[in-house]
Design an enzyme around this catalytic site. Structure first.
Site, PDB file in Angstrom:
ATOM      1  N   PRO A  33      -1.693   5.800   1.733  1.00  0.00           N
ATOM      2  CA  PRO A  33      -2.863   5.689   2.593  1.00  0.00           C
ATOM      3  C   PRO A  33      -3.347   4.058   2.674  1.00  0.00           C
ATOM      4  O   PRO A  33      -3.795   3.832   3.578  1.00  0.00           O
ATOM      5  CB  PRO A  33      -3.553   6.608   2.183  1.00  0.00           C
ATOM      6  CG  PRO A  33      -2.903   7.614   1.551  1.00  0.00           C
ATOM      7  CD  PRO A  33      -1.607   6.930   1.065  1.00  0.00           C
TER       8      PRO A  33
ATOM      9  N   SER B 276       2.339   2.122  -4.681  1.00  0.00           N
ATOM     10  CA  SER B 276       3.585   2.927  -4.985  1.00  0.00           C
ATOM     11  C   SER B 276       3.827   3.301  -6.216  1.00  0.00           C
ATOM     12  O   SER B 276       4.839   4.434  -6.607  1.00  0.00           O
ATOM     13  CB  SER B 276       4.715   2.233  -4.085  1.00  0.00           C
ATOM     14  OG  SER B 276       4.812   1.086  -4.566  1.00  0.00           O
TER      15      SER B 276
ATOM     16  N   GLY C 171      -3.817  -6.391   1.660  1.00  0.00           N
ATOM     17  CA  GLY C 171      -4.617  -5.687   0.871  1.00  0.00           C
ATOM     18  C   GLY C 171      -5.103  -6.668  -0.270  1.00  0.00           C
ATOM     19  O   GLY C 171      -4.427  -7.259  -0.918  1.00  0.00           O
ATOM     20  N   GLU C 172      -6.385  -6.369  -0.587  1.00  0.00           N
ATOM     21  CA  GLU C 172      -6.985  -7.185  -1.889  1.00  0.00           C
ATOM     22  C   GLU C 172      -6.472  -6.628  -3.014  1.00  0.00           C
ATOM     23  O   GLU C 172      -6.798  -7.414  -3.972  1.00  0.00           O
ATOM     24  CB  GLU C 172      -8.572  -6.953  -1.641  1.00  0.00           C
ATOM     25  CG  GLU C 172      -9.187  -7.775  -0.450  1.00  0.00           C
ATOM     26  CD  GLU C 172     -10.520  -7.895  -0.373  1.00  0.00           C
ATOM     27  OE1 GLU C 172     -11.260  -7.371  -1.205  1.00  0.00           O
ATOM     28  OE2 GLU C 172     -11.019  -8.749   0.196  1.00  0.00           O
ATOM     29  N   LYS C 173      -5.885  -5.627  -3.151  1.00  0.00           N
ATOM     30  CA  LYS C 173      -5.516  -4.982  -4.493  1.00  0.00           C
ATOM     31  C   LYS C 173      -4.552  -6.201  -4.998  1.00  0.00           C
ATOM     32  O   LYS C 173      -4.781  -6.620  -6.473  1.00  0.00           O
ATOM     33  CB  LYS C 173      -4.815  -3.837  -4.280  1.00  0.00           C
ATOM     34  CG  LYS C 173      -4.226  -3.142  -5.741  1.00  0.00           C
ATOM     35  CD  LYS C 173      -3.083  -2.003  -5.793  1.00  0.00           C
ATOM     36  CE  LYS C 173      -2.031  -2.175  -4.813  1.00  0.00           C
ATOM     37  NZ  LYS C 173      -1.089  -3.030  -6.182  1.00  0.00           N
TER      38      LYS C 173
ATOM     39  N   HIS D  22      -1.580   1.348   2.677  1.00  0.00           N
ATOM     40  CA  HIS D  22      -0.714   0.611   3.642  1.00  0.00           C
ATOM     41  C   HIS D  22      -1.174   1.108   5.141  1.00  0.00           C
ATOM     42  O   HIS D  22      -1.377   0.109   5.907  1.00  0.00           O
ATOM     43  CB  HIS D  22       0.840   0.916   3.694  1.00  0.00           C
ATOM     44  CG  HIS D  22       1.269   0.479   2.255  1.00  0.00           C
ATOM     45  ND1 HIS D  22       1.918   1.138   1.413  1.00  0.00           N
ATOM     46  CD2 HIS D  22       1.695  -0.815   1.884  1.00  0.00           C
ATOM     47  CE1 HIS D  22       2.283   0.683   0.293  1.00  0.00           C
ATOM     48  NE2 HIS D  22       2.296  -0.575   0.642  1.00  0.00           N
TER      49      HIS D  22
ATOM     50  N   LEU E  81       5.436   3.839   1.724  1.00  0.00           N
ATOM     51  CA  LEU E  81       3.978   3.819   2.190  1.00  0.00           C
ATOM     52  C   LEU E  81       3.062   4.833   1.601  1.00  0.00           C
ATOM     53  O   LEU E  81       3.412   5.923   1.574  1.00  0.00           O
ATOM     54  CB  LEU E  81       4.110   3.659   3.721  1.00  0.00           C
ATOM     55  CG  LEU E  81       4.971   2.612   4.551  1.00  0.00           C
ATOM     56  CD1 LEU E  81       4.912   2.760   5.779  1.00  0.00           C
ATOM     57  CD2 LEU E  81       4.542   1.147   4.109  1.00  0.00           C
TER      58      LEU E  81
END
EC number: 6.3.2.1
Length: 278
Positions: free
Chosen positions: A35, A186, A147-149, A37, A33
């Site tokens: 920031p 990560s 997340g949109e990543k 996440h 994890l």
């Protein structure tokens, strides 16, 4: 925060929450994890009564055994990071809770899974769709936060819950970035100092290309310049660099509809992905 490892124990708890008319949010993760996440957890806390974070390194979404072996396993550290956020449950299912003996079902989502990461990583989104479906059902969530990543993944998950009538709202959250623009991941931990300094070029190149397209530059020209910039910065290979329609990820040539620029490129043996709206 409770750490739960079986679906039976988790369901016993969620039944109590349901009886108390409490809403449930889930943040599915593979651990390690960061920031980004934690920002998803904060979004879940703001919207739901109870929050479950799942931690499961899903072997079925890796088509490279070496990549799976290198993926960090940091459960204790992850639990420490979650503790200040008052998460209700960290669900760390044992492998047999997800794929018991005799497991023979795979969920495959067409259309939005075609090309991009779906083209470069055969079977990846089948693994994602299958494990996400199981986690949504096991957690009995009302809302799930992504997340949109991982933009194509977000589209795949939205498609599967619509098609399978799973009663959960998928909430997409903005990509959480480092100060220099690099999308948090990560995988960034595997970059040495020199590569990390160059890594932010991936977002900068996308942003420049998006601005150029909006200003009237042909998409092929803007993307060609972005690819050249990445290659000169030491990225390679560039798996894809494409302009897609936001609604269904169909290819776009002009900004005739809301779109996204999406990229996957390798830097010093680490595969980085990013996207920006156009």
């Amino acid at each position: 925060m409770q750490i739960i490892r079986t679906k039976a124990a988790l369901r016993a708890l969620t039944r109590k929450w349901r009886a108390a008319a409490q809403s449930i949010g889930v943040v599915p993760t593979m651990g390690a994890l960061h920031p980004g996440h934690l920002s998803l957890v904060e979004a879940a806390k703001a919207r739901t009564d109870r929050v479950i974070v799942t931690l499961f390194v899903n072997p079925r979404q890796f088509n490279n055994a070496e990549d799976l072996a290198k993926y960090p396993r940091t459960e204790e550290d992850d639990a420490r990071k979650l503790a200040p956020l008052a998460v209700d449950v960290l669900y760390v299912p044992d492998p047999e809770e997800i794929y018991p003996d005799g497991f023979a079902t795979t969920i495959s989502v067409g259309g939005v899974s075609d090309g991009l990461c779906g083209g470069d990583r055969p079977g990846h989104f089948d693994g994602v769709a299958t494990v996400v479906t199981k986690l949504l059902l096991q957690t009995d969530a009302d809302f799930a936060f992504f997340g949109e990543k991982d933009y194509q993944q977000l589209k795949v998950v939205r498609r599967l819950v619509t098609d399978l009538d799973i009663p959960v709202e998928i909430v997409g959250c903005a990509t959480y970035r480092e100060v220099d623009g690099l999308a948090m991941s990560s995988r960034n931990l595997r970059l040495d100092d020199a590569a990390r300094r160059r890594a932010s070029d991936i977002h900068s190149a996308l942003r420049t290309a998006a601005d150029a397209i909006v200003a009237g530059t042909p998409a092929s020209q803007a993307l060609g310049a972005a690819r050249t910039r990445l290659e000169q910065a030491g990225f390679g290979p560039v798996d894809y660099l494409e302009y897609r329609r936001d609604s269904d990820l169909a290819p776009l040539e002009t900004p005739s509809a809301p779109g996204r620029l999406l990229v996957a490129a390798w830097l010093e043996g680490v595969r980085l992905i990013d996207n920006v709206p156009v």
